[in-house]
Every structure is written in structure tokens, then in C-alpha cells.
Design an enzyme around this catalytic site. Structure first.
Site, short mmCIF file in Angstrom:
data_model
loop_
_atom_site.label_atom_id
_atom_site.label_comp_id
_atom_site.label_asym_id
_atom_site.label_seq_id
_atom_site.Cartn_x
_atom_site.Cartn_y
_atom_site.Cartn_z
CB CYS A 47 -53.06 103.81 -47.73
SG CYS A 47 -53.46 104.85 -49.47
CB THR A 148 -50.59 94.03 -39.65
OG1 THR A 148 -49.59 92.88 -40.03
CG2 THR A 148 -51.56 93.34 -38.69
CB ILE A 189 -41.70 108.76 -47.59
CG1 ILE A 189 -42.68 107.75 -47.91
CG2 ILE A 189 -42.28 109.58 -46.40
CD1 ILE A 189 -42.87 106.44 -46.67
CG LEU A 191 -37.03 112.52 -52.82
CD1 LEU A 191 -36.53 111.70 -54.12
CD2 LEU A 191 -35.83 113.72 -52.54
CG HIS A 449 -52.27 116.21 -81.55
ND1 HIS A 449 -50.98 116.38 -81.14
CD2 HIS A 449 -52.35 117.37 -82.09
CE1 HIS A 449 -50.47 117.52 -81.53
NE2 HIS A 449 -51.25 118.18 -82.02
#
EC number: 1.8.1.4
Length: 470
Positions: A47, A148, A189, A191, A449
Site C-alpha cells: 500500500c 503477508t 488498478i 483503470l 450548502h
């Protein structure tokens, strides 16, 4: 360092990714004596090092580059951008380095010992660490947590080749923009990385075996999403399989066939990205020393994170559930709390999925197809970003929010967002669903808003037919 480390631990965690390092932090917080084993020179796993983080850095930079080329002039900013790919890579690498150092700091802060090297189970309550110089040290562990992770799945007949046939890691470090990038696999991944290189100037062709993009995505969202990516300039070859690859002087030639069978054809590109998914990483883990067997997909089975071996636990990509960093983090907290004698649980139905393209796609809970297949009666509310004030002002009107709620109880069963900041907006849906909330709960909660989040509220209103802004 490993040689100064104690020999006995309450918990030893194999793997320093989001599952492993969060497990280590939670163990430290709960006063357990804990060590983490990581074979990379840095913590953070796929990651942080070669996955979520560097890809988001390139997605962010490439999005700004494309905006400068296509949108700035229209809002009164006149510039002529020039791509400096080396600097873009440097900025990405600097961010990754800062993050991995941050994880190292968190280990120290929580009194976690980092055992540097490759870890393997060496029998009941034993873990062996092989350092970079080949030296092996054995440690005793009351509990072993396998964290792992996973690795890119190779495609039979398409061998990896540096700079030509690459996996997701290779796609993060290309030294120049390919003329024609062929992406095999229309999942998250493929795209995301395809989007990066298309924005930077590559022609991108996506070849997908199935007939729709984004595995697990709601069909209505998938159709709109693919249409949006096509409009941006991506070419899709759906229902197509790749049967072989031949390396040429200036690129790669792929052999394609229709998934349903038919005549073969060839497709040439200078770089091919194989992004057909990921598989559990268990190589050399010593599972056999404690009698653990993987299933036919290579997954280590678990029962509430317990493996079949006493004192051995498993979390993250290497076991059941979605292969997502944030899912591994949830597993991490749950497993350590169970080890510490507390209650640990993860509801995988409430784990959101996000694709960080432009616009983003995010979803949580069930999609329409799943509810229909299960025979669940539901109501649907939809609201387009084209009718959202903030999205209009920002010229980001593509997409919509869809809320699915139980026809009888109005409990929210799924939320699907295709549009700006979808990955941030989905958090509201996760909270509502975690509390068993109804669409009316969201619809009657005041939202500021003008914000994109109002689109979520309006979609919730639309479940009962009272959306007010469209």
C-alpha cells in the site's frame, strides 16, 4: 535492530503493511509485547510503497496536469503546462518516503520491535527471521499474526518483461509516457493507472475478459463509469481474453480472442500493464510447519481470524474478504483485541470500495443485482451531480448518487456513488449503515450548502420521492 531484540513476544506479526503495522500499534496500545517482521527496507507494505499511496500521488498530479491543459483557460487561468515526469516521480517518491518514516515513528512510539528480514513460521510458537545478510534468528511467540498481503496475479502466456510487460509496480515508475499503453484488466488498478498515463498523453486500450468494468460494481454505475472513461479517451475491448504476448523491437504484440470463443487477432502497444487482480502472498511462509493449508485460491482460511493452528492468526489480503488496505486495518484491530481477550469483529458488508479515477466511484453494501438475486424488495433513490450546486460551480457534474433501502423498513442496504469526491462521500453512508440507519435518517439530516454531500442527502430523499433539487 534484530540482534538487540528480546527473544520472546506476546505477538509476532509477519508483514509490515496496513494490516501488520496497525496490528502492531493496537498491540502496543494494549500493553502487549510485540514485534513486527518486514522484509522490505521500509514499512508500509504494498500500500505505502508500491500501491495505494504512490498511485494516488500520480493520480493527483496527472489530474492537475490535465485540468491545466483542458479546464484552466475556461475559468480564466491561462497557462501552458509542460510535463516534467522526473519531477512528478520525485514528488511521489518523497511523499512515500515521508509516510514510511511516519510508520517507523509509530512503531517506536508504541514500543514495537521491528525485526528486519524475511519471516517464516518455524513450528508451533516459533518464528524465524532471515536478515538481508542471510543470518537467521528464531523468536518465541505466544501468538503469530500472518499479515503477508498479496502480490499481482500473473497472466499465463504473458511473461513479465522490464519496461514492456509490467505489473502495477512497474506502472508507477515508467520513465517516459508510453505512446500506446495496453491495460489487461478493467478493475480498480488497471483503470486507475490507465487514467494516469492517459492524462499524461498515452493512448490507452483496456482489454477485459468480462462484459463490464469494475468487478463487484453496481451495473448501472459500471455502465455510466465506462461511458465516462470512454469519453475521456480510453478504448475498451470488453468480453476479450489475451492468449499470448510476443515481445518486439519497439513493444509488445498481444494475441486476443473473444471470451466466448472466436477468431484470434493481434493488438500492438509499446507497454502492456497486466492488472488482472492480486493473489495471496504465502511464499516460503512455513505454513506446513504448523499444518496450515491454503484453499485452491491460495487463501489462508480463518474462523474469527484464527487459523487451524493454535496461536496462529491471519488478517488482510492473505485471507477472506475484500483485498483492501482499509479492510486489513479493521482485521488488524479485531485480531489484536481478540488476542487481548476483548471482543473483535469486522462486518465485511460495511467495507467501502473506491476507484480513484476522475470522477471517482465508491460503494458500500449491496448493489441492485445482489438484492434482486437475494429476493430482497428495495426502493431506490437517485440524484445527479448535474443538479448539485457545488458540482455545477466546479464543472464536475458527471455522475450520480444512488441509495438502496429496504422496501418495508427503509433501512439503507447499499449506497453507490459515481462522481466528484465519491471516496470521501461514501464515509457518510458507512456511518449511517453501521448504525442501521434508514434513508429517511440521511434525508432529514442537515447538510451544509453548497457541498457535494448534498447529493447524498438528495438521493436519500429520492427514495421516498421528495428530492427537492432535481
Amino acid at each position: 535492530m534484530a540482534d538487540a531484540a528480546p527473544q520472546t513476544y506476546d505477538v509476532v506479526i509477519i508483514g509490515g503493511g496496513p494490516g501488520g503495522y496497525n496490528a502492531a500499534i493496537r498491540a502496543g496500545q494494549l500493553g502487549l509485547k510485540v514485534a513486527i517482521i518486514e522484509m522490505r527496507a521500509t514499512l508500509g507494505g504494498t500500500c505505502l510503497n508500491v500501491g495505494c499511496m504512490p498511485s494516488k500521488a500520480l493520480l493527483h498530479a496527472s489530474e492537475l496536469y490535465e485540468a491545466a491543459n483542458t479546464e484552466f483557460a475556461g475559468i480564466g487561468i491561462e497557462v501552458k503546462p509542460k510535463l516534467n515526469l522526473a519531477q512528478m516521480h520525485k514528488a511521489k517518491d518523497d511523499s512515500v518516503e515521508a509516510l514510511t518514516k511516519g510508520i517507523e515513528f509509530l512503531m517506536k512510539k508504541n514500543k514495537v520491535v521491528w525485526l528486519k528480514g524475511r519471516g517464516r513460521i518455524a513450528g508451533p510458537n516459533k518464528v524465524e527471521v532471515e536478515a538481508a545478510d542471510g543470518a537467521k534468528t528464531t523468536y518465541d511467540a505466544k501468538n503469530i499474526v500472518i499479515a503477508t498481503g498479496s502480490e499481482p496475479t500473473p497472466l499465463p502466456g504473458v511473461a513479465f518483461e522490464d519496461g514492456k510487460v509490467i505489473d502495477s509496480t512497474g506502472a508507477l515508475f515508467l520513465p517516459k509516457v508510453p505512446k500506446h499503453l495496453i491495460v489487461i484488466g478493467a478493475g480498480v488498478i488497471g483503470l486507475e493507472l490507465g487514467s494516469v498515463w492517459r492524462r499524461l498523453g498515452a493512448q490507452v486500450t483496456v482489454v477485459e475478459f468480462l462484459d463490464k468494468v469494475g468487478a463487484g460494481m453496481d451495473a448501472e454505475v459500471a455502465t455510466a463509469f465506462q461511458r465516462g472513461l470512454t469519453k475521456q479517451g480510453m478504448t475498451f475491448r470488453m468480453g476479450t481474453k489475451v492468449t499470448g504476448a510476443t515481445s518486439t523491437k519497439d513493444g509488445v504484440e498481444l494475441t486476443l480472442e473473444p471470451s466466448a470463443g472466436g477468431a484470434a487477432e493481434t493488438l500492438k502497444g509499446d507497454v502492456v500493464l497486466v492488472a488482472i487482480g492480486r493473489r495471496p502472498y504465502t511464499a516460503g511462509l512455513g505454513l506446513e510447519t504448523v499444518g496450515i493449508e491454503t484453499d485452491k485460491r491460495g487463501v489462508i482460511p480463518n474462523d474469527h481470524f484464527k487459523t487451524t493452528a493454535p496461536g496462529v492468526w491471519v488478517i488482510g489480503d492473505v485471507t477472506y474478504g475484500p483485498m483492501l488496505a482499509h479492510k486489513a486495518e479493521e482485521d488488524a484491530v479485531a485480531v489484536i483485541e481478540l488476542i487481548a481477550g476483548k471482543a473483535g469483529h469486522v462486518d465485511y458488508d460495511l467495507v467501502p470500495s473506491v476507484i480513484y479515477t476522475g470522477p471517482e466511484v465508491a460503494w458500500v453494501g449491496k448493489n441492485e443485482e445482489q438484492l434482486k438475486a437475494a429476493g430482497v424488495a428495495f426502493k431506490k433513490g437517485k440524484f445527479p451531480f448535474a443538479a448539485n450546486s457545488r458540482a455545477k460551480i466546479n464543472h464536475e457534474t458527471e455522475g450520480f448518487v444512488k441509495v438502496l433501502a429496504d422496501a418495508t423498513t427503509d433501512k439503507v442496504l447499499g449506497v453507490h456513488i459515481y462522481g466528484p469526491s465519491a471516496g470521501e462521500l461514501i464515509g457518510e453512508a458507512c456511518i449511517a449503515m453501521a448504525f442501521g440507519g434508514s434513508s429517511e435518517d440521511i434525508a432529514r439530516t442537515c447538510h451544509s450548502h453548497p457541498t457535494r454531500s448534498e447529493a447524498v442527502r438528495q438521493a436519500a430523499m429520492a427514495v421516498e420521492g421528495w428530492a427537492m433539487q432535481a
